[in-house]
Design a protein around this motif. Structure first.
Motif, mmCIF file in Angstrom:
data_model
loop_
_atom_site.group_PDB
_atom_site.id
_atom_site.type_symbol
_atom_site.label_atom_id
_atom_site.label_comp_id
_atom_site.label_asym_id
_atom_site.label_seq_id
_atom_site.Cartn_x
_atom_site.Cartn_y
_atom_site.Cartn_z
ATOM 1 N N THR A 79 71.140 11.870 65.404
ATOM 2 C CA THR A 79 71.904 12.857 66.175
ATOM 3 C C THR A 79 71.116 13.343 67.392
ATOM 4 O O THR A 79 71.643 14.106 68.201
ATOM 5 C CB THR A 79 72.241 14.089 65.315
ATOM 6 N N GLY A 80 69.849 12.914 67.487
ATOM 7 C CA GLY A 80 69.017 13.382 68.594
ATOM 8 C C GLY A 80 68.365 14.728 68.336
ATOM 9 O O GLY A 80 67.633 15.234 69.180
ATOM 10 N N ARG A 81 68.634 15.302 67.185
ATOM 11 C CA ARG A 81 68.081 16.617 66.841
ATOM 12 C C ARG A 81 67.282 16.529 65.548
ATOM 13 O O ARG A 81 67.725 15.921 64.581
ATOM 14 C CB ARG A 81 69.182 17.648 66.661
ATOM 15 N N LEU A 134 66.123 9.970 64.236
ATOM 16 C CA LEU A 134 66.965 11.089 64.691
ATOM 17 C C LEU A 134 68.300 10.554 65.217
ATOM 18 O O LEU A 134 68.526 10.506 66.423
ATOM 19 C CB LEU A 134 66.268 11.882 65.797
ATOM 20 N N GLU A 171 61.884 15.648 70.390
ATOM 21 C CA GLU A 171 63.118 15.104 69.808
ATOM 22 C C GLU A 171 63.637 13.951 70.658
ATOM 23 O O GLU A 171 64.038 12.907 70.131
ATOM 24 C CB GLU A 171 64.195 16.187 69.719
ATOM 25 N N ALA A 178 58.800 15.205 65.674
ATOM 26 C CA ALA A 178 59.162 15.515 67.055
ATOM 27 C C ALA A 178 58.024 16.226 67.776
ATOM 28 O O ALA A 178 57.716 15.924 68.933
ATOM 29 C CB ALA A 178 60.435 16.361 67.094
ATOM 30 N N GLU A 209 62.175 20.041 72.152
ATOM 31 C CA GLU A 209 63.195 19.208 72.799
ATOM 32 C C GLU A 209 62.627 17.908 73.369
ATOM 33 O O GLU A 209 63.218 16.841 73.168
ATOM 34 C CB GLU A 209 63.931 19.985 73.899
ATOM 35 N N GLN A 220 61.268 15.635 60.242
ATOM 36 C CA GLN A 220 61.701 15.337 61.606
ATOM 37 C C GLN A 220 61.096 16.313 62.615
ATOM 38 O O GLN A 220 60.698 15.914 63.711
ATOM 39 C CB GLN A 220 63.228 15.376 61.702
ATOM 40 N N GLU A 271 66.227 17.957 62.220
ATOM 41 C CA GLU A 271 66.868 18.891 61.286
ATOM 42 C C GLU A 271 65.997 19.205 60.080
ATOM 43 O O GLU A 271 66.111 20.275 59.501
ATOM 44 C CB GLU A 271 68.208 18.313 60.807
#
Length: 110
Positions: free
Chosen positions: A81-83, A79, A63, A93, A60, A89, A85
């Protein structure tokens, strides 16, 4: 695929806007490296990341850093969407957590 790189002029413009930059690289395959340019994390980004790191969470904060500090580079590391996937990524992160650094400090009795 060759690593993504800005022209020297574009990189100079980014540095004028954001100051020092970090280069995050994710080795996708033997001949493919995804590259992202990250600006330094500001106080709000660091505060959020430190809260999560203190809870032994690693994905988290990475990300959040990657989503908020990405200024350009390979879109596979963006990112929106902030996540995270994708494997690229997720690796990015996890690497971005290393930006959660503080200067060494000590407190002593006088």
């Amino acid at each position: 695929m060759a690593p993504f790189e800005f022209t020297p002029e574009a990189l100079a413009d980014l540095k004028k806007t954001h100051g020092d930059l970090f280069i995050l690289e994710v080795k996708v395959s033997a001949d493919d490296t995804a590259v992202a340019y990250l600006k330094p994390a500001d106080r709000n980004v660091l505060a959020f990341a430190l809260q999560r790191v203190a809870k032994d969470q690693m994905l988290e904060p990475g990300e959040f850093i990657l989503a908020n500090c990405f200024v350009g580079g390979d879109p596979r590391l963006s990112l929106p969407t902030g996540r995270a996937e994708t494997p690229v990524q997720l690796a990015g992160a996890l690497a971005a957590v290393s930006l959660v650094k503080t200067l060494e400090a000590t407190v002593k009795n006088a």
